[in-house]
Design a protein around this motif. Structure first.
Motif, PDB file in Angstrom:
ATOM      1  N   SER A  64       8.022 -11.467  -6.590  1.00  0.00           N
ATOM      2  CA  SER A  64       8.565 -11.492  -7.931  1.00  0.00           C
ATOM      3  C   SER A  64       7.556 -11.192  -9.060  1.00  0.00           C
ATOM      4  O   SER A  64       7.940 -10.876 -10.265  1.00  0.00           O
ATOM      5  CB  SER A  64       9.413 -12.897  -8.364  1.00  0.00           C
ATOM      6  OG  SER A  64       8.051 -14.003  -8.100  1.00  0.00           O
ATOM      7  N   ASP A  65       6.316 -11.401  -8.813  1.00  0.00           N
ATOM      8  CA  ASP A  65       5.132 -11.047  -9.881  1.00  0.00           C
ATOM      9  C   ASP A  65       4.993  -9.647  -9.943  1.00  0.00           C
ATOM     10  O   ASP A  65       4.455  -9.078  -8.743  1.00  0.00           O
ATOM     11  CB  ASP A  65       3.884 -11.915  -9.644  1.00  0.00           C
ATOM     12  CG  ASP A  65       2.877 -11.736 -10.596  1.00  0.00           C
ATOM     13  OD1 ASP A  65       3.276 -10.715 -11.184  1.00  0.00           O
ATOM     14  OD2 ASP A  65       1.986 -12.632 -10.312  1.00  0.00           O
TER      15      ASP A  65
ATOM     16  N   ALA B  24      -1.036  -8.628  -9.118  1.00  0.00           N
ATOM     17  CA  ALA B  24      -0.152  -9.072  -8.333  1.00  0.00           C
ATOM     18  C   ALA B  24      -0.196  -7.975  -7.055  1.00  0.00           C
ATOM     19  O   ALA B  24      -0.047  -8.179  -5.925  1.00  0.00           O
ATOM     20  CB  ALA B  24       0.909  -9.575  -8.567  1.00  0.00           C
ATOM     21  N   GLN B  25       0.301  -6.939  -7.901  1.00  0.00           N
ATOM     22  CA  GLN B  25       0.368  -5.826  -6.729  1.00  0.00           C
ATOM     23  C   GLN B  25      -0.804  -5.294  -5.905  1.00  0.00           C
ATOM     24  O   GLN B  25      -0.940  -4.946  -4.971  1.00  0.00           O
ATOM     25  CB  GLN B  25       0.833  -4.448  -7.704  1.00  0.00           C
ATOM     26  CG  GLN B  25       2.218  -4.424  -8.194  1.00  0.00           C
ATOM     27  CD  GLN B  25       2.632  -3.544  -9.105  1.00  0.00           C
ATOM     28  OE1 GLN B  25       2.724  -2.412  -8.662  1.00  0.00           O
ATOM     29  NE2 GLN B  25       2.754  -3.829 -10.410  1.00  0.00           N
ATOM     30  N   TYR B  26      -2.027  -5.317  -6.763  1.00  0.00           N
ATOM     31  CA  TYR B  26      -3.144  -5.073  -6.167  1.00  0.00           C
ATOM     32  C   TYR B  26      -3.535  -6.267  -5.066  1.00  0.00           C
ATOM     33  O   TYR B  26      -3.873  -5.750  -3.865  1.00  0.00           O
ATOM     34  CB  TYR B  26      -4.397  -5.434  -7.167  1.00  0.00           C
ATOM     35  CG  TYR B  26      -5.625  -4.681  -7.032  1.00  0.00           C
ATOM     36  CD1 TYR B  26      -5.984  -3.871  -5.956  1.00  0.00           C
ATOM     37  CD2 TYR B  26      -6.776  -4.915  -7.980  1.00  0.00           C
ATOM     38  CE1 TYR B  26      -7.332  -3.157  -5.778  1.00  0.00           C
ATOM     39  CE2 TYR B  26      -7.956  -4.217  -7.797  1.00  0.00           C
ATOM     40  CZ  TYR B  26      -8.260  -3.501  -6.753  1.00  0.00           C
ATOM     41  OH  TYR B  26      -9.553  -2.942  -6.604  1.00  0.00           O
TER      42      TYR B  26
ATOM     43  N   ARG C 173     -10.294 -11.024 -10.204  1.00  0.00           N
ATOM     44  CA  ARG C 173      -9.839 -12.248  -9.587  1.00  0.00           C
ATOM     45  C   ARG C 173      -8.802 -12.025  -8.353  1.00  0.00           C
ATOM     46  O   ARG C 173      -8.911 -12.810  -7.353  1.00  0.00           O
ATOM     47  CB  ARG C 173      -9.344 -13.090 -10.707  1.00  0.00           C
ATOM     48  CG  ARG C 173      -9.173 -14.708 -10.532  1.00  0.00           C
ATOM     49  CD  ARG C 173      -8.425 -15.357 -11.509  1.00  0.00           C
ATOM     50  NE  ARG C 173      -8.345 -16.697 -11.279  1.00  0.00           N
ATOM     51  CZ  ARG C 173      -7.540 -17.536 -12.110  1.00  0.00           C
ATOM     52  NH1 ARG C 173      -6.621 -16.897 -12.878  1.00  0.00           N
ATOM     53  NH2 ARG C 173      -7.518 -18.567 -11.855  1.00  0.00           N
ATOM     54  N   ALA C 174      -7.897 -11.195  -8.708  1.00  0.00           N
ATOM     55  CA  ALA C 174      -6.849 -11.062  -7.665  1.00  0.00           C
ATOM     56  C   ALA C 174      -7.245 -10.432  -6.325  1.00  0.00           C
ATOM     57  O   ALA C 174      -7.093 -10.848  -5.314  1.00  0.00           O
ATOM     58  CB  ALA C 174      -5.770 -10.278  -8.041  1.00  0.00           C
TER      59      ALA C 174
ATOM     60  N   ILE D 164      -3.838  -5.460  -0.806  1.00  0.00           N
ATOM     61  CA  ILE D 164      -4.969  -6.063   0.016  1.00  0.00           C
ATOM     62  C   ILE D 164      -4.575  -6.718   1.218  1.00  0.00           C
ATOM     63  O   ILE D 164      -4.826  -6.539   2.464  1.00  0.00           O
ATOM     64  CB  ILE D 164      -6.032  -6.539  -0.758  1.00  0.00           C
ATOM     65  CG1 ILE D 164      -6.441  -5.665  -1.744  1.00  0.00           C
ATOM     66  CG2 ILE D 164      -7.110  -7.198  -0.061  1.00  0.00           C
ATOM     67  CD1 ILE D 164      -7.152  -6.437  -2.939  1.00  0.00           C
ATOM     68  N   ALA D 165      -3.578  -7.597   0.895  1.00  0.00           N
ATOM     69  CA  ALA D 165      -2.962  -8.564   2.111  1.00  0.00           C
ATOM     70  C   ALA D 165      -2.338  -7.471   3.068  1.00  0.00           C
ATOM     71  O   ALA D 165      -2.531  -7.865   4.232  1.00  0.00           O
ATOM     72  CB  ALA D 165      -1.958  -9.268   1.304  1.00  0.00           C
ATOM     73  N   ALA D 166      -1.710  -6.493   2.504  1.00  0.00           N
ATOM     74  CA  ALA D 166      -1.145  -5.615   3.571  1.00  0.00           C
ATOM     75  C   ALA D 166      -2.153  -4.939   4.597  1.00  0.00           C
ATOM     76  O   ALA D 166      -1.883  -4.603   5.559  1.00  0.00           O
ATOM     77  CB  ALA D 166      -0.158  -4.792   2.760  1.00  0.00           C
ATOM     78  N   MET D 167      -3.254  -4.432   3.759  1.00  0.00           N
ATOM     79  CA  MET D 167      -4.139  -3.945   4.637  1.00  0.00           C
ATOM     80  C   MET D 167      -4.916  -4.835   5.610  1.00  0.00           C
ATOM     81  O   MET D 167      -5.207  -4.481   6.576  1.00  0.00           O
ATOM     82  CB  MET D 167      -5.550  -3.392   3.637  1.00  0.00           C
ATOM     83  CG  MET D 167      -6.465  -2.446   4.092  1.00  0.00           C
ATOM     84  SD  MET D 167      -8.100  -2.337   3.305  1.00  0.00           S
ATOM     85  CE  MET D 167      -8.470  -4.212   3.198  1.00  0.00           C
ATOM     86  N   LYS D 168      -4.974  -6.160   5.007  1.00  0.00           N
ATOM     87  CA  LYS D 168      -5.693  -7.196   6.001  1.00  0.00           C
ATOM     88  C   LYS D 168      -4.818  -7.426   7.123  1.00  0.00           C
ATOM     89  O   LYS D 168      -5.301  -7.763   8.215  1.00  0.00           O
ATOM     90  CB  LYS D 168      -6.094  -8.256   5.450  1.00  0.00           C
ATOM     91  CG  LYS D 168      -7.223  -8.178   4.170  1.00  0.00           C
ATOM     92  CD  LYS D 168      -7.443  -9.709   3.543  1.00  0.00           C
ATOM     93  CE  LYS D 168      -8.307 -10.479   4.549  1.00  0.00           C
ATOM     94  NZ  LYS D 168      -8.507 -11.803   3.918  1.00  0.00           N
TER      95      LYS D 168
END
Length: 475
Positions: free
Chosen positions: A295-296, A301-303, A275-276, A307-311
């Motif tokens: 904070s999560d 959340a780490q996953y 889902r994440a 992915i957001a960092a990669m994008k």
């Protein structure tokens, strides 16, 4: 890693009046949520935007396996295909495929909600509702066509007599006949939906699972219908209203000794991860960071943040993924993500190692094979090309619908001077995407350099001789 790809759905052959084509198109699928007239428009046009992700597909397969077994469809094992749509919906166009929108995984908070959808769609397949629905559609269409003929005759007679009243009466007959036919079909489908709901309850009980997730789906749908249902014509719906479905199932579901069964911890963990992942890949990085703030500290959340960092193309993306890998050094999907980050970051040679690592955990996963082949080709090392060719052919053998595998195989052949083989691989990839005319051009060109009668020549000949079926609605 999710890949967002077009998918060509070959429609059935049809002929005759446009009206008959539309009836066949209407009967092409049975859906979990959408009304028949809207289901699913893109499938009727021929194209569906799909998501390919090994992790999500493996999870759905594990959700479905026990349900398919008790439903008696395990031998055929319908393929579950993810659709890149964020609405909560699923449908089956035939007994071999089950399409599930990513919206189901994004909205479902528990595995039971997704399993409820799969159980419902399995009820349609096991009950052979698609076969009977096509028969019902044909019967309803006969009613409509007869009414049209009679109406057209009345209109023609009125026109000959110069009677505007008779002509308008004929037009009303034409319109009314269509409504009667449609309502007959919709009433039939409402019964099949109720039957699939009951079958789903039976499958969940037989597999020792709670129906609470399925009931929660109907609660969600009922809330969405809250303002529209008071104005809805109950006889013009293809599905019973969600609240009715909930009320009809609640008492029966509560009788099961498994009703209060808790969610499986491992499946819940995997569900949260997928889902994440889907949320992060389909959302802007800033939206991901709002949904999964620093904070999560949960794994999901780490996953999502990795992915957001990669994008975002950030330099620290690989470091974030490495941090994930340290928490779970045996997770193949983390290595897959690292390979993607390196590949998209312009370093395909470095991506080879993490893709190999992912394959060491799941050696038969075709999507890992595709991306290893992609990295080997992208590395632009002549010594890598024979292995890339072998890996990509292995991937295609396991997943013959991978357009990426065919395109990379074509490049591998081309760089080795194998022009005819490159053209044939390109033609096969174009066939998968539904571009038949371009596929036939490449296949014809390949034939000129291939040995007549050889397996490759015969494959090219099959493509050249292929005649696409007529599309519904005259297309």
């Amino acid at each position: 890693m999710p890949r967002f790809v077009p998918f060509f759905v070959l429609p059935e052959r049809s002929s005759g009046m446009r009206l008959m084509r539309r009836a066949v198109a209407l009967a092409c699928s049975v859906t979990f949520l959408l009304p028949l007239a809207a289901a699913p428009a893109q499938a009727q046009r021929g194209n569906l935007p799909l998501v390919r992700d090994a992790e999500a597909e493996a999870l759905l397969k594990d959700y479905a396996k026990p349900v398919f077994k008790v439903a008696g469809i395990a031998n055929s094992e319908p393929q579950i295909i993810l659709v890149n749509e964020k609405t909560f919906n699923a449908f089956v166009p035939d007994s071999r495929r089950m399409f599930i929108n990513i919206g189901v995984l994004l909205e479902a908070e528990t595995p039971g909600e997704v399993i409820g959808v799969i159980a419902h769609e399995s009820g349609h397949i096991a009950g052979r509702h698609l076969v009977r629905l096509r028969s019902a559609a044909a019967n309803a269409q006969i009613v409509a066509v007869i009414g049209m003929i009679l109406g057209a005759g009345a209109a023609a007679a009125g026109a000959a007599a110069g009677s505007g009243q008779a002509a308008s009466g004929g037009a009303a007959a034409i319109l009314g006949s269509g409504s009667v036919g449609q309502r007959s079909l919709l009433a039939y489908q409402r019964g099949e939906e109720a039957s699939a709901d009951r079958a789903a309850l039976k499958y969940l009980d037989a597999t020792g699972q709670s129906a609470r997730g399925m009931l929660k789906n109907f609660q969600r749908m009922s809330e969405q219908q809250l303002f529209s249902r008071k104005f809805a014509d109950p006889y013009a719906q293809s599905h019973p209203m969600a609240q009715e479905r909930y009320n009809g199932l609640l008492n029966e579901a509560q009788k099961s000794k498994y009703f209060n069964q808790p969610e499986d911890y491992v499946l819940q963990y995997r569900h949260d991860q997928v889902r994440a992942k889907l949320f992060a890949f389909t959302s802007h990085p800033s939206a991901t960071l709002r949904a999964y703030p620093r904070s999560d500290k949960s794994p999901a959340a780490q996953y999502a943040r990795a992915i957001a960092a990669m994008k975002s193309r950030g330099k620290g993306a690989v470091n974030e993924i490495d941090a994930l890998i340290r928490t779970q050094p045996n997770n193949p999907y983390y290595y897959e993500l690292k390979g993607q980050a390196l590949l998209e970051g312009g370093d395909p040679k470095a991506a080879v190692a993490p893709f190999r690592k992912a394959l060491s955990f799941k050696p038969d996963e075709p999507q890992f094979l595709v991306w290893l082949g992609y990295a080997l080709v992208g590395a632009n090392e002549p010594s890598y090309l024979p292995e890339a060719e072998r890996i990509l052919k292995q991937a295609i053998h396991r997943d013959p619908n991978s357009g990426v595998a065919y395109s990379q195989l074509a490049i591998a052949h081309g760089r080795q001077g194998e022009r005819a083989e490159a053209d044939l691989a390109t033609a096969k990839g174009l066939m998968v995407s539904g571009d038949f005319q371009a596929a036939q051009r490449y296949a014809a060109r390949a034939q000129k350099s291939l040995k007549r009668g050889s397996p490759a020549w015969l494959q090219a000949d099959d493509i050249v001789a292929y005649k696409p079926p007529d599309l519904p609605n005259g297309r």
